[in-house]
Design a protein around this motif. Structure first.
Motif, PDB file in Angstrom:
ATOM      1  N   UNK A 121       5.371  16.867  -0.943  1.00 48.57           N
ATOM      2  CA  UNK A 121       5.514  16.379  -2.320  1.00 48.57           C
ATOM      3  C   UNK A 121       5.107  14.908  -2.387  1.00 48.57           C
ATOM      4  N   UNK A 122       4.736  14.489  -3.581  1.00 47.59           N
ATOM      5  CA  UNK A 122       4.462  13.080  -3.884  1.00 47.59           C
ATOM      6  C   UNK A 122       5.295  12.691  -5.099  1.00 47.59           C
ATOM      7  N   UNK A 123       5.439  11.387  -5.315  1.00 51.15           N
ATOM      8  CA  UNK A 123       6.136  10.926  -6.512  1.00 51.15           C
ATOM      9  C   UNK A 123       5.211  11.084  -7.711  1.00 51.15           C
ATOM     10  N   UNK A 124       5.652  11.861  -8.681  1.00 54.49           N
ATOM     11  CA  UNK A 124       4.883  12.038  -9.918  1.00 54.49           C
ATOM     12  C   UNK A 124       5.212  10.947 -10.920  1.00 54.49           C
ATOM     13  N   UNK A 125       6.514  10.616 -11.025  1.00 52.08           N
ATOM     14  CA  UNK A 125       6.918   9.581 -11.980  1.00 52.08           C
ATOM     15  C   UNK A 125       8.301   9.065 -11.616  1.00 52.08           C
ATOM     16  N   UNK A 126       8.565   7.827 -12.020  1.00 50.44           N
ATOM     17  CA  UNK A 126       9.910   7.256 -11.907  1.00 50.44           C
ATOM     18  C   UNK A 126      10.242   6.561 -13.216  1.00 50.44           C
ATOM     19  N   UNK A 127      11.495   6.598 -13.570  1.00 50.43           N
ATOM     20  CA  UNK A 127      11.970   5.929 -14.784  1.00 50.43           C
ATOM     21  C   UNK A 127      13.333   5.331 -14.476  1.00 50.43           C
ATOM     22  N   UNK A 128      13.337   4.041 -14.171  1.00 51.72           N
ATOM     23  CA  UNK A 128      14.590   3.386 -13.804  1.00 51.72           C
ATOM     24  C   UNK A 128      15.547   3.330 -14.989  1.00 51.72           C
ATOM     25  N   UNK A 129      15.007   3.145 -16.184  1.00 47.57           N
ATOM     26  CA  UNK A 129      15.861   3.067 -17.377  1.00 47.57           C
ATOM     27  C   UNK A 129      16.578   4.384 -17.618  1.00 47.57           C
ATOM     28  N   UNK A 130      15.862   5.489 -17.514  1.00 48.24           N
ATOM     29  CA  UNK A 130      16.449   6.799 -17.711  1.00 48.24           C
ATOM     30  C   UNK A 130      17.157   7.308 -16.464  1.00 48.24           C
ATOM     31  N   UNK A 131      16.893   6.657 -15.319  1.00 47.21           N
ATOM     32  CA  UNK A 131      17.484   7.107 -14.067  1.00 47.21           C
ATOM     33  C   UNK A 131      16.911   8.438 -13.616  1.00 47.21           C
ATOM     34  N   UNK A 132      15.595   8.501 -13.444  1.00 41.02           N
ATOM     35  CA  UNK A 132      14.979   9.788 -13.112  1.00 41.02           C
ATOM     36  C   UNK A 132      13.776   9.586 -12.185  1.00 41.02           C
ATOM     37  N   UNK A 133      13.695  10.435 -11.174  1.00 40.51           N
ATOM     38  CA  UNK A 133      12.578  10.464 -10.234  1.00 40.51           C
ATOM     39  C   UNK A 133      12.038  11.889 -10.220  1.00 40.51           C
TER      40      UNK A 133
ATOM     41  N   UNK B 155       9.290  14.437  -8.390  1.00 40.78           N
ATOM     42  CA  UNK B 155       8.354  14.702  -7.306  1.00 40.78           C
ATOM     43  C   UNK B 155       7.540  15.937  -7.663  1.00 40.78           C
ATOM     44  N   UNK B 156       6.273  15.925  -7.297  1.00 41.30           N
ATOM     45  CA  UNK B 156       5.383  17.071  -7.548  1.00 41.30           C
ATOM     46  C   UNK B 156       4.619  17.398  -6.270  1.00 41.30           C
ATOM     47  N   UNK B 157       4.019  18.589  -6.240  1.00 45.48           N
ATOM     48  CA  UNK B 157       3.253  18.999  -5.065  1.00 45.48           C
ATOM     49  C   UNK B 157       2.171  17.968  -4.731  1.00 45.48           C
ATOM     50  N   UNK B 158       2.005  17.722  -3.439  1.00 42.62           N
ATOM     51  CA  UNK B 158       0.990  16.799  -2.954  1.00 42.62           C
ATOM     52  C   UNK B 158      -0.354  17.534  -2.867  1.00 42.62           C
ATOM     53  N   UNK B 159      -1.343  17.161  -3.675  1.00 38.91           N
ATOM     54  CA  UNK B 159      -2.627  17.886  -3.651  1.00 38.91           C
ATOM     55  C   UNK B 159      -3.380  17.727  -2.330  1.00 38.91           C
ATOM     56  N   UNK B 160      -3.004  16.727  -1.521  1.00 39.62           N
ATOM     57  CA  UNK B 160      -3.670  16.514  -0.237  1.00 39.62           C
ATOM     58  C   UNK B 160      -2.856  17.072   0.935  1.00 39.62           C
ATOM     59  N   UNK B 161      -1.784  17.813   0.631  1.00 40.96           N
ATOM     60  CA  UNK B 161      -0.949  18.363   1.694  1.00 40.96           C
ATOM     61  C   UNK B 161      -1.693  19.441   2.457  1.00 40.96           C
ATOM     62  N   UNK B 162      -1.642  19.354   3.773  1.00 42.78           N
ATOM     63  CA  UNK B 162      -2.399  20.229   4.662  1.00 42.78           C
ATOM     64  C   UNK B 162      -1.578  21.396   5.199  1.00 42.78           C
TER      65      UNK B 162
END
Length: 554
Positions: A222-234, A236-243
């Motif tokens: 997985x990779x980080x898709x988005x973070x939102x410190x104000x909303x308190x949310x992280x 993660x989405x599938x890593x397109x380069x994952x082998x």
């Protein structure tokens, strides 16, 4: 902590929370760690493709670099596990296998001098497509060596014993040569320790500040898709380069929620899994349709740490030891694990967990009469109000903890025990946000409570927490230790014979008790509330998760 427990002990403010209420249900199990895991195992073909796994933490990461002192937090590590490389996988009993997604081989290739050779999977790349190479390993080894104090490291993890890291047969092989033996060499890039890219570890500024606002390059399924410190949310989405094997989940969403909101969020179908606390949490999950209670004793443990820094009220080790003998830790265990464990037991070892190879009771025991005599002997005498004083100073200590009702309940039990021998205790609760950065690390306490989280490497964290090096505190926040203990720790870490290392580690543990460093209290019962349709996730014991296999049943 690692645990079969500890390669790098990590800190958690409020994850290990057990309650004091009664229960009419049978206890969920033992608090002794073993070879069990309860994750609803299923093969890949049983799982549907896609889905979002929703999890919770109590605070947003202060620093995403878990090797750095501010990032040495168990919740941060939990959040980045699907993202970062590790050299070994562990099963529920703590047995190790090389993680072939990242390394084709990891071998101890010489013992005199000690040499370890890491052969990197030729397919392994960082999230920008650049290869993982020996230079990433060499850069991290240098950063954690302790040679440059500007690197604010949480743990040396044996790299202070490394002479050099060289390129092997090609860029995909690193050869580590040690100046001194390191017993837990397998844990240097495993368990709670992870490999970061050289861009993070190349210089002190990058190490300390480059991951303040996000994770940067990663190398997981997985990779980080988005973070939102104000909303308190992280997210993660599938890593397109994952082998490796394609993950079954599409995304993992981690939300910041107050600990008291976790079970209601499970019941309202806003979370899919959460670590449970008191017996009320357990009963609520049992009574919620579509939820499973999953249990396997875990590797988190609660403790009570003294502040022995020069000038502190507890600077005298004889005073700390006397106070420790007045605390009935078995009563605490029985109370907080009522209904959660069939046979609640206080944890009586700092290095090993109950049920782990090497565990033995090295504690000084509960003896309030001896505590009173020892307090008298060092000049702390009772006043008319029953509280002791010396040289005009009252023996009243401040106990700092994460603001959670159960932590307070434990503090109240300790408060009552200490009152019987004339020691006052003030309960000082703090919020989870920046708890370690602003409170624990600077030593803003007389005593404090929090949780250590470890993995399958119990020796690497011994100097991190119980060694005392005044210019390199690491996780010895009470600033307690001695040259004698440092020497014993060094001897333990230098022993490559596993059985001899266990014997030495227990000598370390006894010395930690004798110096009044800290008191282990209880270890995690490992109760999780999990959506019934979620497979390969829950209570892992000592096992590492395969994040490509976590998913929802068809």
């Amino acid at each position: 902590m690692r645990k079969t427990r500890c390669a790098a002990l990590l800190l958690t403010a409020g994850l290990l929370v057990a309650g004091c209420g009664g229960s009419t249900e049978a206890p969920t199990g033992s608090a002794i760690i073993g070879n069990s895991a309860d994750i609803n195992p299923h093969p890949r073909d049983d799982l549907r493709d896609g889905g979002n796994l929703r999890l919770a933490v109590t605070s947003f990461p202060v620093n995403w670099n878990t090797l750095q002192v501010d990032g040495n937090d168990g919740e941060i590590m939990d959040s980045i596990r699907p993202l970062m490389p590790r050299a070994f996988d562990t099963d529920a009993a703590g047995n190790l296998t090389v993680n072939h997604d990242y390394f084709t081989d990891v071998q101890l290739t010489s013992t005199d001098p000690q040499v370890v050779t890491y052969t990197i999977n030729p397919k392994a790349v960082w999230s920008d497509g650049s290869p993982i190479t020996w230079e990433d390993i060499a850069s991290e080894a240098n950063a954690l060596s302790g040679k440059d104090k500007r690197f604010l490291i949480a743990i040396a993890n044996g790299f202070d014993r490394v002479r050099k890291v060289e390129r092997g047969v090609d860029d995909r092989q690193a050869v580590i040569t040690f100046d001194k033996h390191f017993a837990d060499w397998r844990g240097q890039f495993a368990g709670n320790a992870t490999l970061f890219p050289k861009q993070v570890t190349r210089d002190p500024d990058s190490f300390n500040t480059s991951l303040l606002n996000g994770i940067g390059l990663t190398a997981g399924p997985f990779v980080v898709q988005s973070t939102d410190k104000t909303q308190g949310r992280i997210v993660l989405a599938r890593n397109p380069k994952w082998w490796g094997a394609t993950p079954k989940l599409d995304t993992i969403t981690v939300s910041v929620l107050d600990r008291t909101a976790w079970v209601p969020a499970l019941q309202n179908k806003e979370l899919d899994a959460a670590l449970l606390g008191d017996i009320n949490d357990v009963q609520n999950v049992r009574n919620t349709p579509g939820m499973d209670l999953r249990h396997a004793p875990g590797n988190r443990w609660r403790h009570f740490t003294f502040n022995g820094a020069p000038g502190s009220i507890l600077a005298d080790p004889a005073l700390r030891v006397a106070i420790s003998k007045a605390i009935d830790r078995q009563r605490i265990a029985v109370t907080v694990q009522n209904g959660l464990s069939a046979n609640p037991q206080a944890l009586n070892n700092h290095v090993y967990l109950q049920g782990q190879n090497g565990y033995r009771d090295n504690s000084l025991g509960f003896d309030p009469d001896a505590a009173a005599r020892e307090l008298d002997a060092i000049g702390w005498r009772r006043d008319g109000d029953g509280t002791r004083s010396k040289d005009g100073r009252k023996l009243v200590i401040r106990d700092v903890m994460y603001n959670d009702p159960t932590w307070v309940d434990i503090a109240k039990m300790i408060q009552a025990d200490l009152a019987k021998v004339g020691v006052g205790l003030t309960i000082d609760t703090r919020p989870g946000a920046r708890y370690f950065t602003d409170v624990i690390q600077p030593g803003d306490f007389d005593v404090c409570q929090f949780t250590f989280q470890g993995d399958a490497f119990p020796l690497g964290s011994v100097p991190q927490i119980w060694g005392y090096y005044p210019d390199d505190v690491q996780a010895n926040y009470g600033r307690i230790g001695s040259p004698e203990l440092n020497e014993l720790i060094d001897k333990t870490l230098s022993e490559l014979d596993p059985q001899k290392a266990i014997e030495l580690a227990n000598q370390v543990d006894r010395k930690v008790f004798e110096e009044g460093h800290s008191l282990p209290l209880t270890q995690s019962e490992g109760n999780y509330g999990v959506r019934s349709e979620l497979a390969n996730y829950g209570a892992p014991g000592l096992a590492s998760y395969d994040y490509t296999l976590i998913g929802f049943l068809k």
